[in-house]
Design an enzyme around this catalytic site. Structure first.
Site, PDB file in Angstrom:
ATOM      1  N   ASN A  10       0.864  -1.187   0.000  1.00  0.00           N
ATOM      2  CA  ASN A  10       0.000   0.000   0.000  1.00  0.00           C
ATOM      3  C   ASN A  10       0.895   1.228   0.000  1.00  0.00           C
ATOM      4  O   ASN A  10       1.529   1.532   1.011  1.00  0.00           O
ATOM      5  CB  ASN A  10      -0.891  -0.029   1.253  1.00  0.00           C
ATOM      6  CG  ASN A  10      -1.686   1.246   1.421  1.00  0.00           C
ATOM      7  OD1 ASN A  10      -1.820   2.033   0.474  1.00  0.00           O
ATOM      8  ND2 ASN A  10      -2.229   1.449   2.616  1.00  0.00           N
ATOM      9  N   TRP A  11       0.931   1.915  -1.148  1.00  0.00           N
ATOM     10  CA  TRP A  11       1.828   3.082  -1.254  1.00  0.00           C
ATOM     11  C   TRP A  11       1.217   4.343  -0.657  1.00  0.00           C
ATOM     12  O   TRP A  11       1.876   5.379  -0.607  1.00  0.00           O
ATOM     13  CB  TRP A  11       2.201   3.301  -2.724  1.00  0.00           C
ATOM     14  CG  TRP A  11       3.392   2.477  -3.135  1.00  0.00           C
ATOM     15  CD1 TRP A  11       3.776   1.283  -2.585  1.00  0.00           C
ATOM     16  CD2 TRP A  11       4.344   2.775  -4.152  1.00  0.00           C
ATOM     17  NE1 TRP A  11       4.906   0.815  -3.212  1.00  0.00           N
ATOM     18  CE2 TRP A  11       5.278   1.716  -4.181  1.00  0.00           C
ATOM     19  CE3 TRP A  11       4.497   3.821  -5.060  1.00  0.00           C
ATOM     20  CZ2 TRP A  11       6.357   1.683  -5.060  1.00  0.00           C
ATOM     21  CZ3 TRP A  11       5.562   3.789  -5.950  1.00  0.00           C
ATOM     22  CH2 TRP A  11       6.485   2.736  -5.944  1.00  0.00           C
ATOM     23  N   LYS A  12      -0.056   4.284  -0.269  1.00  0.00           N
ATOM     24  CA  LYS A  12      -0.724   5.468   0.307  1.00  0.00           C
ATOM     25  C   LYS A  12      -0.513   6.685  -0.610  1.00  0.00           C
ATOM     26  O   LYS A  12      -0.491   6.532  -1.822  1.00  0.00           O
ATOM     27  CB  LYS A  12      -0.215   5.725   1.726  1.00  0.00           C
ATOM     28  CG  LYS A  12      -0.208   4.465   2.581  1.00  0.00           C
ATOM     29  CD  LYS A  12       0.017   4.757   4.024  1.00  0.00           C
ATOM     30  CE  LYS A  12       0.156   3.445   4.791  1.00  0.00           C
ATOM     31  NZ  LYS A  12      -0.059   3.588   6.217  1.00  0.00           N
ATOM     32  N   GLY A 168       1.980   2.012  10.931  1.00  0.00           N
ATOM     33  CA  GLY A 168       2.804   3.207  10.840  1.00  0.00           C
ATOM     34  C   GLY A 168       3.742   3.435  12.014  1.00  0.00           C
ATOM     35  O   GLY A 168       4.289   4.528  12.159  1.00  0.00           O
ATOM     36  N   GLY A 220       2.723  -1.421   4.296  1.00  0.00           N
ATOM     37  CA  GLY A 220       2.788  -0.003   3.976  1.00  0.00           C
ATOM     38  C   GLY A 220       4.203   0.437   3.650  1.00  0.00           C
ATOM     39  O   GLY A 220       4.699   0.230   2.539  1.00  0.00           O
TER      40      GLY A 220
END
Ligand code: PEP
Length: 241
Positions: A10-12, A168, A220
């Site tokens: 997930n590259w956000k 995160g 992430g």
């Protein structure tokens, strides 16, 4: 029967044209590990370019609107993602639940739209730090699953268990906590692949994968680095049941 492992990055809101080489390197690593399904959920601006430079790699979006088109400034629909070259979409990520106040009813509508457009869905569920401390994790995750699946079966859907407090940062649950939640998810949604997400690294991945009883990861930060992501891919391929 063991399911095919799945690794999703997930590259956000990261990445631009200067990062296509990272996508190409991940695509090459995916080709070297054909026993593992690999996908990258990219910013919408990169989907078409990623598909062109890396035609064999599954590309995903990070959200979609429940409607196929309309007056919804700034949104993107499931058919648009599909047309741009995506084959999957993340839904219900905790950052959208928090930043955009998404609730399970909205996520259910998005999920129906994504499936109708032919997209596979990675449905994210997970409890907050407060719920975790209060011992409400199972109740929260069961509720999220029931309401956001709203009677749909697990066809074309993978569930990512992502404790919000583990995303995160540098904390992860104990693998046995993951295994307990994975059991709950498998009992609630038969047939779906179950992923774990939240601060996965090449160092902690093996214990989470093996003892957590999962089918793969949603990753992430470490997916922005081709070497780290490839190391996670390798450990999944080396330890998959
Ligand atoms: C995520 O945002 O889905 C995630 C798992 O992030 P990180 O791996 O950086 O904790």
């Amino acid at each position: 029967m063991a399911k095919r492992p799945l690794l999703v990055g997930n590259w956000k809101m990261h990445g631009d044209g200067g990062d296509l080489a990272v996508i190409v390197a991940i695509g090459e690593a995916a080709r070297r590990h054909p026993a593992v399904d690999v996908a990258l959920s990219l910013p919408a601006t990169l989907i078409d370019r990623a598909r062109r430079v890396c035609p064999g790699l599954a590309i995903g979006g990070q959200d979609c609107h429940p409607e196929p088109s309309g007056a919804h400034t700034g949104d993107i629909s499931a058919p648009m993602l599909r047309e741009a070259g995506a084959s999957l979409v993340l839904l219900g990520h905790s950052e959208r639940r928090q930043d955009h106040h998404e609730d399970d009813a909205l996520i259910a509508a998005k999920l129906r739209a994504a499936r109708a457009a032919g997209l596979e869905v990675i449905l994210c569920v997970g409890e907050t730090a407060e719920d975790h401390a209060a011992g409400r994790s199972a109740e929260v995750v069961r509720g999220q699953l029931t309401l956001s699946l709203a009677g749909m079966n697990g066809q074309g859907i993978a569930i990512a268990y992502e404790p919000v407090w583990a995303i995160g940062g540098d904390r992860t649950p104990e693998p046995k906590e993951v295994a307990a939640m994975v059991g709950l998810i498998r009992n609630t949604v038969a047939g779906a692949r179950v992923l774990y997400g939240g601060s996965v690294t090449p160092d902690n991945g093996e214990a989470l994968f093996v003892d957590g009883g999962i089918d793969g990861f949603l990753v992430g930060r470490q997916s922005l680095d081709a070497d780290a992501f490839t190391a996670i891919l390798k450990l999944i391929d080396g330890t998959a049941r």
